[in-house]
Design an enzyme around this catalytic site. Structure first.
Site, mmCIF file in Angstrom:
data_model
loop_
_atom_site.group_PDB
_atom_site.id
_atom_site.type_symbol
_atom_site.label_atom_id
_atom_site.label_comp_id
_atom_site.label_asym_id
_atom_site.label_seq_id
_atom_site.Cartn_x
_atom_site.Cartn_y
_atom_site.Cartn_z
ATOM 1 N N ASP A 124 -7.197 -4.301 4.338
ATOM 2 C CA ASP A 124 -6.159 -5.135 3.725
ATOM 3 C C ASP A 124 -6.290 -6.606 4.110
ATOM 4 O O ASP A 124 -5.636 -7.463 3.519
ATOM 5 C CB ASP A 124 -4.761 -4.642 4.146
ATOM 6 C CG ASP A 124 -4.435 -3.268 3.586
ATOM 7 O OD1 ASP A 124 -4.844 -2.996 2.444
ATOM 8 O OD2 ASP A 124 -3.786 -2.480 4.292
ATOM 9 N N ASP B 214 0.862 -1.176 0.000
ATOM 10 C CA ASP B 214 0.000 0.000 0.000
ATOM 11 C C ASP B 214 0.905 1.235 0.000
ATOM 12 O O ASP B 214 2.096 1.136 0.304
ATOM 13 C CB ASP B 214 -0.889 -0.045 1.246
ATOM 14 C CG ASP B 214 -1.949 1.047 1.231
ATOM 15 O OD1 ASP B 214 -2.255 1.542 0.133
ATOM 16 O OD2 ASP B 214 -2.454 1.392 2.306
ATOM 17 N N ASP C 153 -1.749 -2.723 6.463
ATOM 18 C CA ASP C 153 -1.863 -2.378 7.877
ATOM 19 C C ASP C 153 -3.283 -2.072 8.317
ATOM 20 O O ASP C 153 -3.500 -1.681 9.461
ATOM 21 C CB ASP C 153 -0.969 -1.179 8.206
ATOM 22 C CG ASP C 153 -1.363 0.072 7.419
ATOM 23 O OD1 ASP C 153 -2.274 -0.026 6.574
ATOM 24 O OD2 ASP C 153 -0.765 1.130 7.662
#
Length: 819
Positions: A711, A508, A707
C-alpha cells in the site's frame, strides 16, 4: 461535581476534575472509567489508574502541599506542577509559583533537575525552522528555544517559571503607579498633596523597576530589528520605550519640549502607561506559556506511561534496572499492576493487558506466549516473562511521542496567509503610527503634541500581531495532542488540513474492513454425516496444511468441540485442495475441480456452495470414500466496528471506495453488506496507485488507508495517506496520519478532529483579523471627531492582551472535542 467530591466547594472558578492517581485532567462526559469511594465519585484516565486507586484509595486521595504543608484533594486540585518526574499539588497559585521558582528549597534536595540528554536539539515554538544544538533565544522572535522532543523529567517550561516570577514582581508596582495616576480622575489629588515634581519622581521610581524586569521584551524588539524580522516585539519595544524615554525627558528637562505639549503648565509623563502596558503584555505571555504547557499534557501523559525501571531476569536472579540500561534480548518480568517497560514478546505466562491509553480500546487484550506486548501498556492480572525487542528510541511509545512533538511544531498551509500578512503588517503599523502622530500634531486640539504622542503609542501597542501569530500554532498543538489521546497520530499540520478537505476515501478490504483473519463460518453435513464428524474429518486433513484457510478450519473445529483425529498419506493438490487417509477412510477437501477429479458428484451441495460464495465466503467440499460428506465455508469476517464507521464516514461527506486484491464475488458481497460506494476487485499495488491518480484527475481530494508494504506507493500518491498502526513500518512512513488501532473508527475520529481543527483555526484567524482591522483605526483616533473618544495606551494594551486570550481560549476548546 468537582473531581472526586460531589460536594467540593470551588466558588467563582472553573471546577477541575483530575485523575487522583496520575494527575491528568479528565472529562467526566468522555466515557472514561469512574469509581465510588467513601461516598464520592472519582474519575480516571484509564482502567489502570482506577485499579491502582481501588487497591489503595488513601494513597491517592490527598497530597501535602510541599510549600505550606496544607492537605490538598488530588482529584480537584487547581494547582499542580511536575518536578523530577513526580507531580506536586498546591493549595494556591502562590504556593505553586514559590515551588517552581526554587523546588529544592521545599524538597530538601530530594530531586535535582535532570539535564536534557546529550545531543538534544532546540527549536522555536513559533518558528520551527529555527533549530539549535543548545538552548537560547530565537533570532527571529526572541522567544526561548524549547527541546525538539520533550523529556518526561524536564519539569515546567523555564521561561514560564521565569515570566511568572517577573509578573509577581512587576504587578504590584504597576498597580501602584496606576492608582497614583488615576487618583486625580476619581477625586484623590495625589499630585497636589506631594507636589507635581515629587509626584513625577515617585512614578519614575515605581515604573523603572517594571521596565528593568521586563527587559526581555526590549531585547526581543532589538533582535527583531537587527535580524530584519519585525514582529509584535518591535511594536511593544517602540511603544513602551518611546513612552518611557519621553517621560524621563519631561521629568528631567521639560524645557527641551515644546509648549504645545504642556497641560496646565506641566509636560505630562506616561510612566503609568509604560508600566501597565508591560505588565499586561507579561500577563498575556504567562497565559500563552501556560496554555502551551497544557498542550504538552498529551505528550507528557504518553511519556508517563513507561515505568522508570524494569525487572530484569538473569538465570535465578532478578533485579530492578533503569530503562536506559535495557538491551534487546533481555528477559523481563512484568507483574500484575505494572506497566510493560518496553516493546517485546511474551516468552512465558499469560495475562490481560490494558492497551487503552495507546489504542482507545477499553477492553483488555489477552496475551499468551509468542504474542507481542507494547511498552507503556498496563498488565492487569497475571505475571509473565517477556523478551525485550525494541528499547529506547525504537519503542513504539517513543516513536509516538516523537511523531506528536514533530506534528505540534509543524505549520499548516493556512498559516501562510497569516505569515504573509504579518510580514507587511508591522512596517505598515509603524507607518500608520507616524501618520497618526503627524495628523494629530497638525489638526488635533491643544495640547496637540500630547494627543499625537498618545495616538501613536496606542497604534503601536494595539496593533501587536500576537493573536495573528498564535491563531494557527495553538490550534495545531492542541489538536495533535488531542489526537494522540484518541489513538490518532498526526504526522504534520498539512496532513490535518488536507484531511479536512478530503472527498474520497480508498480502503483495502482485508484487515481494514475485515478482521484480516479467516474464520470458519459454516459446516453443513450431507446425509449420513453429522457436523462434529464432518469437522473432525476436515480438521484432520488440514492439520497438515499451512494455508490460512486450513488454520481457520482447524481452529473452528476445536471451538465447536469436534473430536481430534489424525491423518496419513497427506497430499496437497495445487489450486484444488488436499487429500489423505483418516481412520482408514480416504478423505478429500477442496473445490469443485477436485471433486470432479475424484468423480464425486456434489449434488445439492453445489447449489448451496454457490449461495455461500455469493455471500463472500470460500466454500469447500468434503468427500469420504468417493461420496459427498458435506461442505465447510470460511470467511474473513467484517469487523464489528466497520458498519457503524462506514455510516459515520458517509455522514461526514466521504465517498468510500474499496480497492482489494480479492475476487470480485467476495468484494461485491462485502461492499453490498456495508454500502460501499465504489468497488475495485483483483487490483495490484500498481492498480491502487493508478486508482488514486484517476480520482485526483476527477478533481477529488483523495485519502488512502492501508496497512501493508504493497500500500506504500498509493499512500504516498494520495493527498493524505492513513496507515493502520497494525501494519508495516513502510506504510507508516508513507502516511500523513497513523491510527494506533487499525480500524475505520480511527478514521472517523481523525476526520472529526481535522474538521474541528480547521474550523477552530478559521475562527482564530477571524478574531485576529477583525481585531487588528478595527483596533488600529480606533487607536489612531478615527472616532474622536464624532464621539470625542481616543483610546489610551493602557486600554490599547488591555485590548491587545484580550485578543491573544480569546485565541488561546478558543484553541484550548479542542481539548474537549468529542471524537
Amino acid at each position: 461535581m468537582a473531581g472526586a467530591h460531589t460536594h467540593h466547594q470551588n466558588h467563582g472558578a472553573q471546577e477541575i476534575i483530575r485523575d487522583p492517581v496520575c494527575g491528568m485532567t479528565v472529562d467526566p462526559e468522555a466515557g472514561k472509567p469512574a469509581a465510588e469511594h467513601d461516598g464520592h465519585t472519582y474519575h480516571f484516565c484509564s482502567e489502570g489508574c482506577r485499579d491502582k486507586f481501588l487497591a489503595d484509595p488513601e494513597a491517592y486521595r490527598t497530597a501535602k502541599d510541599p510549600v505550606c504543608g496544607m492537605t490538598v484533594e488530588r482529584a480537584s486540585a487547581a494547582h499542580v506542577a511536575k518536578h523530577g518526574g513526580e507531580r506536586f499539588y498546591f493549595c494556591s497559585a502562590g504556593c505553586q509559583s514559590k515551588f517552581e521558582a526554587d523546588p529544592d528549597k521545599y524538597l530538601g534536595g530530594r530531586f535535582a533537575p535532570e539535564p536534557m540528554p546529550e545531543g538534544t536539539q532546540y527549536t522555536c515554538p513559533m518558528h520551527p525552522e529555527i533549530v539549535r544544538d543548545h538552548p537560547g533565544d530565537c533570532p527571529k522572535c526572541g522567544m526561548a528555544l524549547e527541546p525538539l522532543t520533550p523529556s518526561a523529567d524536564s519539569g515546567p517550561n523555564p521561561e514560564y517559571v521565569d515570566f511568572k516570577r517577573r509578573l509577581w514582581i512587576t504587578a504590584p508596582l504597576a498597580l501602584a503607579v496606576f492608582v497614583l495616576e488615576m487618583g486625580s480622575h476619581i477625586g484623590i489629588p495625589f499630585a497636589d498633596w506631594i507636589g507635581h515634581t515629587a509626584f513625577g519622581w515617585l512614578q519614575f521610581a515605581l515604573a523603572t523597576p517594571v521596565v528593568w524586569v521586563c527587559r526581555p521584551f526590549f531585547k526581543r524588539g532589538w533582535a527583531s530589528v537587527v535580524n530584519r524580522s519585525p514582529n509584535m516585539w518591535t511594536l511593544i519595544a517602540l511603544g513602551t520605550g518611546a513612552a518611557y524615554l519621553f517621560s524621563i525627558v519631561a521629568l528631567i528637562a521639560p524645557g527641551l519640549l515644546p509648549d504645545q505639549m504642556r497641560e496646565g503648565g506641566m509636560v505630562p509623563v506616561y510612566f503609568e502607561a509604560t508600566a501597565v502596558i508591560l505588565v499586561l503584555v507579561l500577563i498575556g505571555q504567562v497565559m500563552e506559556l501556560a496554555a502551551r504547557e497544557r498542550t504538552g499534557d498529551a505528550i507528557r501523559a504518553l511519556m508517563d506511561l513507561a515505568p522508570k525501571t524494569a525487572r530484569r531476569v538473569s538465570g535465578d536472579t532478578e533485579e530492578d534496572v533503569p530503562l536506559d540500561e535495557l538491551k534487546s534480548g533481555d528477559i523481563l518480568r512484568v507483574r500484575p499492576g505494572e506497566s510493560v517497560p518496553v516493546d517485546g514478546i511474551v516468552t512465558e505466562g499469560r495475562s490481560s493487558v490494558d492497551e487503552s491509553m495507546l489504542t482507545g480500546e477499553p477492553v483488555p487484550v489477552e496475551k499468551t506466549t509468542g504474542e507481542d506486548v507494547t511498552g507503556g501498556t498496563l498488565n492487569k492480572s497475571g505475571s509473565f516473562l517477556m523478551e525485550a525487542r525494541n528499547v529506547g528510541s525504537d519503542m513504539t511509545l517513543s516513536r509516538i511521542v516523537e511523531m506528536v512533538a514533530k506534528a505540534q511544531r509543524s505549520r499548516a498551509p493556512i498559516q501562510a496567509l497569516a505569515d504573509r500578512v504579518s510580514e507587511y503588517f508591522v512596517p505598515a503599523v509603524v507607518v500608520v503610527a507616524v501618520l497618526a502622530f503627524v495628523a494629530w500634531w497638525i489638526f488635533g486640539p491643544s495640547p496637540a503634541l500630547s494627543y499625537a504622542f498618545v495616538a501613536a503609542v496606542s497604534v503601536l501597542i494595539i496593533a501587536c500581531p500576537c493573536a495573528l501569530g498564535l491563531a494557527t500554532p495553538m490550534s495545531i498543538m492542541v489538536a495533535t495532542g488531542r489526537g494522540a489521546n484518541a489513538g490518532v497520530l498526526i504526522r504534520d499540520a498539512e496532513a490535518l488540513e488536507r484531511f479536512a478537505r478530503v472527498d474520497a476515501l480508498i480502503v483495502d478490504k482485508t484487515g481494514t474492513l475485515t478482521e484480516g483473519k479467516p474464520t470458519l463460518t459454516d459446516a453443513e453435513p450431507a446425509e449420513g454425516f453429522d457436523e462434529a464428524e464432518l469437522l473432525s474429518l476436515a480438521a484432520a486433513l488440514e492439520r497438515g496444511s499451512e494455508h490460512p484457510l486450513a488454520e481457520a478450519i482447524v481452529a473452528g473445529a476445536q471451538d465447536r468441540g469436534a473430536p481430534v483425529k489424525d491423518s496419513s498419506d497427506f497430499e496437497a493438490v495445487t489450486g484444488k485442495g488436499v487429500t489423505g487417509m483418516v481412520e482408514g477412510r480416504k478423505v478429500a477437501l477442496g473445490n469443485a475441480a477436485l471433486m470432479a477429479d475424484l468423480s464425486v458428484e456434489p449434488g445439492k451441495l453445489a447449489e448451496r456452495a454457490g449461495a455461500l460464495q455469493a455471500e463472500g465466503k470460500t466454500a469447500m467440499f468434503v468427500a469420504v470414500d468417493g461420496r459427498p460428506a458435506g461442505l465447510v465455508a470460511v470467511a474473513d469476517r467484517i469487523k464489528e466496528t466497520t458498519p457503524g464507521a462506514i455510516r459515520a464516514l458517509h455522514d461526514l461527506g466521504l465517498r468510500i471506495v474499496m480497492a482489494t486484491g480479492d475476487a470480485e464475488a467476495t468484494a461485491m458481497a462485502v461492499a453490498k453488506e456495508l454500502g460501499i460506494d465504489e468497488i475495485h476487485a483483483e487490483v495490484s499495488p500498481e492498480d491502487k496507485n493508478a486508482l488514486v491518480r484517476r480520482l485526483k484527475e476527477e478533481g477529488l481530494s483523495v485519502a488512502m488507508a492501508g496497512d501493508g508494504v504493497n500500500d506504500a506507493p498509493a499512500l504516498a500518491e494520495a493527498d493524505v495517506g492513513i496507515a493502520m498502526g497494525t501494519g508495516a513500518d513502510v506504510a507508516v512512513e508513507s502516511a500523513g496520519i497513523t491510527l494506533v488501532k487499525g480500524d475505520l473508527g480511527g478514521i472517523v475520529r481523525a476526520r472529526k478532529l481535522a474538521e474541528a481543527t480547521m474550523r477552530n483555526i478559521r475562527q482564530n484567524l477571524f478574531f485576529a483579523f477583525v481585531y487588528n482591522t478595527a483596533g488600529v483605526p480606533l487607536a489612531a483616533g478615527i472616532l474622536y471627531p464624532f464621539l470625542g473618544l481616543l483610546l489610551s495606551p493602557i486600554v490599547a494594551a488591555a485590548a491587545m492582551s484580550l485578543s491573544s486570550v480569546s485565541v488561546i481560549g478558543n484553541a484550548l476548546r479542542l481539548r474537549a472535542q468529542k471524537l
